[in-house]
Enzyme design. Sequence first.
Site, PDB file in Angstrom:
ATOM      1  N   ASP A  20       0.947  -1.060   0.019  1.00 24.97           N
ATOM      2  CA  ASP A  20      -0.094  -0.182  -0.045  1.00 24.97           C
ATOM      3  C   ASP A  20       0.876   1.295   0.109  1.00 24.97           C
ATOM      4  OD1 ASP A  20      -2.279   1.507  -0.058  1.00 24.97           O
ATOM      5  OD2 ASP A  20      -2.640   1.243   1.998  1.00 24.97           O
ATOM      6  N   HIS A  37       3.035   3.488  -9.063  1.00 19.42           N
ATOM      7  CA  HIS A  37       2.737   1.911  -9.389  1.00 19.42           C
ATOM      8  C   HIS A  37       3.770   1.403 -10.094  1.00 19.42           C
ATOM      9  CE1 HIS A  37      -1.325   2.255  -7.796  1.00 19.42           C
ATOM     10  NE2 HIS A  37      -1.906   3.097  -8.786  1.00 19.42           N
ATOM     11  N   SER A  65      -7.261  -5.738  -5.472  1.00 15.46           N
ATOM     12  CA  SER A  65      -8.310  -6.426  -4.949  1.00 15.46           C
ATOM     13  C   SER A  65      -9.825  -6.219  -5.641  1.00 15.46           C
ATOM     14  CB  SER A  65      -8.704  -5.741  -3.395  1.00 15.46           C
ATOM     15  OG  SER A  65      -9.281  -4.468  -3.823  1.00 15.46           O
ATOM     16  N   LEU A 131      11.007 -20.295  -4.441  1.00 16.76           N
ATOM     17  CA  LEU A 131       9.761 -19.664  -3.867  1.00 16.76           C
ATOM     18  C   LEU A 131       8.657 -19.728  -4.685  1.00 16.76           C
ATOM     19  CD1 LEU A 131       9.114 -17.286  -2.097  1.00 16.76           C
ATOM     20  CD2 LEU A 131       9.693 -15.699  -3.984  1.00 16.76           C
ATOM     21  N   ARG A 181       1.761  -5.131   6.015  1.00 19.07           N
ATOM     22  CA  ARG A 181       1.062  -4.103   5.295  1.00 19.07           C
ATOM     23  C   ARG A 181       1.925  -2.840   5.368  1.00 19.07           C
ATOM     24  NH1 ARG A 181      -5.155  -2.635   4.650  1.00 19.07           N
ATOM     25  NH2 ARG A 181      -4.729  -0.712   3.178  1.00 19.07           N
ATOM     26  N   GLU A 200       0.728 -13.384  12.356  1.00 23.57           N
ATOM     27  CA  GLU A 200       1.393 -12.113  13.100  1.00 23.57           C
ATOM     28  C   GLU A 200       1.294 -11.085  12.172  1.00 23.57           C
ATOM     29  OE1 GLU A 200       2.530 -12.216  16.259  1.00 23.57           O
ATOM     30  OE2 GLU A 200       2.031 -14.346  16.551  1.00 23.57           O
TER      31      GLU A 200
HETATM   32  C1  FPP Z   1      -1.017   0.119  -3.790  1.00 27.10           C
HETATM   33  O1  FPP Z   1      -0.988   1.464  -3.544  1.00 27.10           O
HETATM   34  C2  FPP Z   1      -1.449   0.021  -5.103  1.00 27.10           C
HETATM   35  C3  FPP Z   1      -1.772  -1.275  -5.257  1.00 27.10           C
HETATM   36  C4  FPP Z   1      -1.735  -2.589  -4.596  1.00 27.10           C
HETATM   37  C5  FPP Z   1      -1.958  -1.631  -7.019  1.00 27.10           C
HETATM   38  C6  FPP Z   1      -0.820  -2.054  -7.865  1.00 27.10           C
HETATM   39  C7  FPP Z   1       0.397  -2.759  -7.184  1.00 27.10           C
HETATM   40  C8  FPP Z   1       1.614  -2.822  -7.818  1.00 27.10           C
HETATM   41  C9  FPP Z   1       1.666  -1.828  -9.014  1.00 27.10           C
HETATM   42  C10 FPP Z   1       2.660  -3.537  -7.160  1.00 27.10           C
HETATM   43  C11 FPP Z   1       3.073  -4.473  -8.491  1.00 27.10           C
HETATM   44  C12 FPP Z   1       2.998  -5.881  -8.081  1.00 27.10           C
HETATM   45  C13 FPP Z   1       2.967  -6.943  -8.941  1.00 27.10           C
HETATM   46  C14 FPP Z   1       3.113  -8.375  -8.237  1.00 27.10           C
HETATM   47  C15 FPP Z   1       2.679  -6.743 -10.215  1.00 27.10           C
HETATM   48  P1  FPP Z   1      -2.331   2.634  -3.623  1.00 27.10           P
HETATM   49  O2  FPP Z   1      -2.534   2.860  -4.952  1.00 27.10           O
HETATM   50  O3  FPP Z   1      -3.472   1.792  -2.808  1.00 27.10           O
HETATM   51  O4  FPP Z   1      -1.753   3.804  -2.787  1.00 27.10           O
HETATM   52  P2  FPP Z   1      -2.306   4.693  -2.052  1.00 27.10           P
HETATM   53  O5  FPP Z   1      -3.119   3.995  -0.779  1.00 27.10           O
HETATM   54  O6  FPP Z   1      -1.259   5.647  -1.521  1.00 27.10           O
HETATM   55  O7  FPP Z   1      -3.341   5.603  -2.965  1.00 27.10           O
END
Ligand code: FPP
Length: 236
Positions: A20, A37, A65, A131, A181, A200
């Site tokens: 996050d 991102h 999600s 892994l 997290r 945990e």
């Molecule tokens: C988190 O920040 C963003 C995400 C969980 C979405 C995208 C994830 C990635 C680009 C990581 C890539 C991973 C893989 C394995 C391809 P947010 O947008 O929720 O941030 P904010 O809370 O600061 O808005």
Amino acid sequence: MPAPAPEASTKPRHVAIIMDGNGRWAAARGRPRALGHRLGVQAARRVVRAASERDVPVLSLFAFSQENWRRPEREVRMLIHLFGRTLRREAEGLRSNNVRMRFIGSREAFPASLRREMEGVESLTAGNNGLQLLVALGYGGQWDICHAAECARRDGVPIDHESLSERLSTADFPPPDLLIRTGGEYRISNFMLWQLAYAELRFVETLWPDFDADDLDQALTWYAQRQRRFGMVAEA
Ligand code: FPP
């Protein structure tokens, strides 16, 4: 009957991460969220490598999600494009580093081209026994439980701990021992609700694009000092 208590160990068998803070990382610098991102992908890359080097058996990353479908269409499109490009770029490196990659979540809503990339990297790395990397895309913990219950009903078996555990998207893996997290929020956000029952929980302020191998090491050291009781009393 409760499930048997798992063995306690100083090393987690499964580390799960809610990544996050990409958007806030970018906003703090007056830059577009897309940059956050893209750097989030670099952070994921670092952590996959570090987890593999530290012999973490299973690593789960919450990448998208079910609720993320509600983000502005432009950002969703950008993320889907980024995921596809990342899979194309990383597939061969994962294969040659003995990482097996699998996806959990509902794939239906993703474009066919991304679904093909996902299947491609899954089959390319299917023979790897290093892994085990689980990437949650279109995932929700409530969806996972409902889906498992629906499968149990279809299979005509009673709905109990065993039948649901066997039908969750993580059925082949131990539950996470450690959840990390990033981004300073103290919540689970519908990630692996069933599987995190005894994990945990480590919440850190670090925004995901800044997360690195040292942060993972600190989390593993912190985990090794936790006393896990699984509902029992501490040993004398
Ligand atoms: C988190 O920040 C963003 C995400 C969980 C979405 C995208 C994830 C990635 C680009 C990581 C890539 C991973 C893989 C394995 C391809 P947010 O947008 O929720 O941030 P904010 O809370 O600061 O808005």
